[in-house]
Every structure is written in C-alpha cells, then in structure tokens.
Design a protein around this motif. Sequence first.
Motif, PDB file in Angstrom:
ATOM      1  N   MET A  77       0.823  -1.203   0.000  1.00  0.00           N
ATOM      2  CA  MET A  77       0.000   0.000   0.000  1.00  0.00           C
ATOM      3  C   MET A  77       0.861   1.259   0.000  1.00  0.00           C
ATOM      4  O   MET A  77       0.501   2.251  -0.628  1.00  0.00           O
ATOM      5  N   THR A  78       1.974   1.227   0.730  1.00  0.00           N
ATOM      6  CA  THR A  78       2.833   2.402   0.830  1.00  0.00           C
ATOM      7  C   THR A  78       4.177   2.031   1.422  1.00  0.00           C
ATOM      8  O   THR A  78       4.286   1.064   2.176  1.00  0.00           O
ATOM      9  N   ILE A  79       5.181   2.778   1.025  1.00  0.00           N
ATOM     10  CA  ILE A  79       6.492   2.781   1.678  1.00  0.00           C
ATOM     11  C   ILE A  79       6.951   4.229   1.662  1.00  0.00           C
ATOM     12  O   ILE A  79       6.911   4.888   0.625  1.00  0.00           O
ATOM     13  N   GLY A  80       7.368   4.716   2.817  1.00  0.00           N
ATOM     14  CA  GLY A  80       7.876   6.084   2.894  1.00  0.00           C
ATOM     15  C   GLY A  80       8.996   6.172   3.911  1.00  0.00           C
ATOM     16  O   GLY A  80       8.942   5.533   4.958  1.00  0.00           O
ATOM     17  N   VAL A  81       9.998   6.971   3.581  1.00  0.00           N
ATOM     18  CA  VAL A  81      11.112   7.221   4.492  1.00  0.00           C
ATOM     19  C   VAL A  81      11.326   8.731   4.533  1.00  0.00           C
ATOM     20  O   VAL A  81      11.417   9.380   3.482  1.00  0.00           O
ATOM     21  N   GLY A  82      11.383   9.278   5.742  1.00  0.00           N
ATOM     22  CA  GLY A  82      11.603  10.713   5.905  1.00  0.00           C
ATOM     23  C   GLY A  82      12.858  11.174   5.185  1.00  0.00           C
ATOM     24  O   GLY A  82      13.873  10.467   5.163  1.00  0.00           O
ATOM     25  N   ARG A  83      12.801  12.346   4.598  1.00  0.00           N
ATOM     26  CA  ARG A  83      13.921  12.854   3.791  1.00  0.00           C
ATOM     27  C   ARG A  83      15.271  12.816   4.515  1.00  0.00           C
ATOM     28  O   ARG A  83      16.279  12.443   3.915  1.00  0.00           O
ATOM     29  N   PRO A  84      15.330  13.203   5.810  1.00  0.00           N
ATOM     30  CA  PRO A  84      16.646  13.174   6.470  1.00  0.00           C
ATOM     31  C   PRO A  84      17.218  11.765   6.633  1.00  0.00           C
ATOM     32  O   PRO A  84      18.405  11.606   6.903  1.00  0.00           O
ATOM     33  N   PHE A  85      16.385  10.741   6.454  1.00  0.00           N
ATOM     34  CA  PHE A  85      16.814   9.367   6.697  1.00  0.00           C
ATOM     35  C   PHE A  85      16.941   8.544   5.421  1.00  0.00           C
ATOM     36  O   PHE A  85      17.217   7.344   5.478  1.00  0.00           O
ATOM     37  N   GLN A  86      16.717   9.171   4.266  1.00  0.00           N
ATOM     38  CA  GLN A  86      16.801   8.450   3.002  1.00  0.00           C
ATOM     39  C   GLN A  86      18.249   8.100   2.688  1.00  0.00           C
ATOM     40  O   GLN A  86      19.181   8.722   3.183  1.00  0.00           O
ATOM     41  N   ARG A  87      18.410   7.081   1.856  1.00  0.00           N
ATOM     42  CA  ARG A  87      19.718   6.592   1.413  1.00  0.00           C
ATOM     43  C   ARG A  87      20.527   5.970   2.551  1.00  0.00           C
ATOM     44  O   ARG A  87      21.752   6.015   2.548  1.00  0.00           O
ATOM     45  N   ARG A  88      19.822   5.409   3.532  1.00  0.00           N
ATOM     46  CA  ARG A  88      20.478   4.725   4.654  1.00  0.00           C
ATOM     47  C   ARG A  88      20.065   3.266   4.750  1.00  0.00           C
ATOM     48  O   ARG A  88      20.361   2.611   5.742  1.00  0.00           O
ATOM     49  N   LEU A 111       2.440  -7.514  -4.880  1.00  0.00           N
ATOM     50  CA  LEU A 111       2.120  -6.570  -5.953  1.00  0.00           C
ATOM     51  C   LEU A 111       2.323  -5.141  -5.461  1.00  0.00           C
ATOM     52  O   LEU A 111       2.244  -4.877  -4.261  1.00  0.00           O
ATOM     53  N   LEU A 112       2.513  -4.219  -6.410  1.00  0.00           N
ATOM     54  CA  LEU A 112       2.601  -2.806  -6.064  1.00  0.00           C
ATOM     55  C   LEU A 112       2.392  -1.952  -7.303  1.00  0.00           C
ATOM     56  O   LEU A 112       2.443  -2.443  -8.428  1.00  0.00           O
ATOM     57  N   GLU A 113       2.135  -0.671  -7.044  1.00  0.00           N
ATOM     58  CA  GLU A 113       2.147   0.347  -8.086  1.00  0.00           C
ATOM     59  C   GLU A 113       3.206   1.356  -7.698  1.00  0.00           C
ATOM     60  O   GLU A 113       3.375   1.666  -6.524  1.00  0.00           O
TER      61      GLU A 113
END
Length: 165
Positions: A77-88, A111-113
């Motif tokens: 349904m969703t995946i989100g990572v806060g901007r300060p924590f991305q690429r970790r 499945l995903l979109e």
Amino acid sequence: MIVDHTQVEQDMAVSQIAALEADLFGHGAWSEHAIRQEFNAPARTYLLDLGPADDDGVPVIRGYAGFWYDGDDAEIMTIGVGRPFQRRGIAATLLRSLIESAKGQGAKRMLLEVRVDNEPALGLYERFGFTKMGLRKRYYQPEGIDAYTMSLDLAPRIIGFQPQN
C-alpha cells in the motif's frame, strides 16, 4: 528498529506518518483519517522504522510501510522514508521485512504500483526481484502521472513435469 505498528501508540504513529506523507507525497498524501483507517482495516500489516526518541521521549518514525493481504496476493500500500533518513537502507529493510511477513502469512505474490518517474523506488523494487507487469495511465492524481504495476513471486511455481517420489 523495525516494529509492527501495533507496538506503538496509535495517535503518535498516525500523527508522525501524516507529517511524513505530506512532506513526501504532497497532494497525494494520506490524511490522518486515511492512515487510521488503514491501521484498523482487516488483513493489513504495517511496519515502522523507529529511530531514537526525541527530547520528549517520543520514538521518531523514520520510515513506514504496509501491505494488504487478500489470501493469495500481498499488495504493498505504501512505503515512505523521511527525507533526512533516506539513502540509509531503511526502505530496503522495510521492504525485506514486508516480504518476509507476507511469506509468513502465506502470500504467493507481492504486488505494487509505483510512479514511472520514481527512479529510486524503481531501483529498489528491481533489486528485490520485482518485475514490471503493466502500466496504469494517469494513476497518480492530481498530477496525472502514470504508474507501473510490478510483482514478485513469493512461492516457487512448478512448471513442467516433476519426478515422482
């Protein structure tokens, strides 16, 4: 640290995720009401990546992800990572945890979109073995951005003849 959303206080989780959603997804962000509905809907699994607590002792949600399981397929349904924590590696850890949870529940496929212009997400999904199935025109509104549909087989398929034991 990855935890199930039921292991934290719901109002805190909903509030933090809504703030992350607004920052990450703008007009397409889920509202607090939508997040609460997802958390309370049947057959949902939501995982949170918790960082150290803030000055008030409240755990900080660095990332979140969830899926709906219908008895065969697990739909992210969703995946989100806060901007300060991305690429970790947080998104990868969340996705790996979702996949393992879906397998544990008996899902045969995930499945995903994903937005066609979301290169970091596409790269992540492809690294985990997801393949493109199709295209949904103007799926993401109000921008009218297309979405790829992608899938990952979670259970091996037997093709052809198998030896008899």
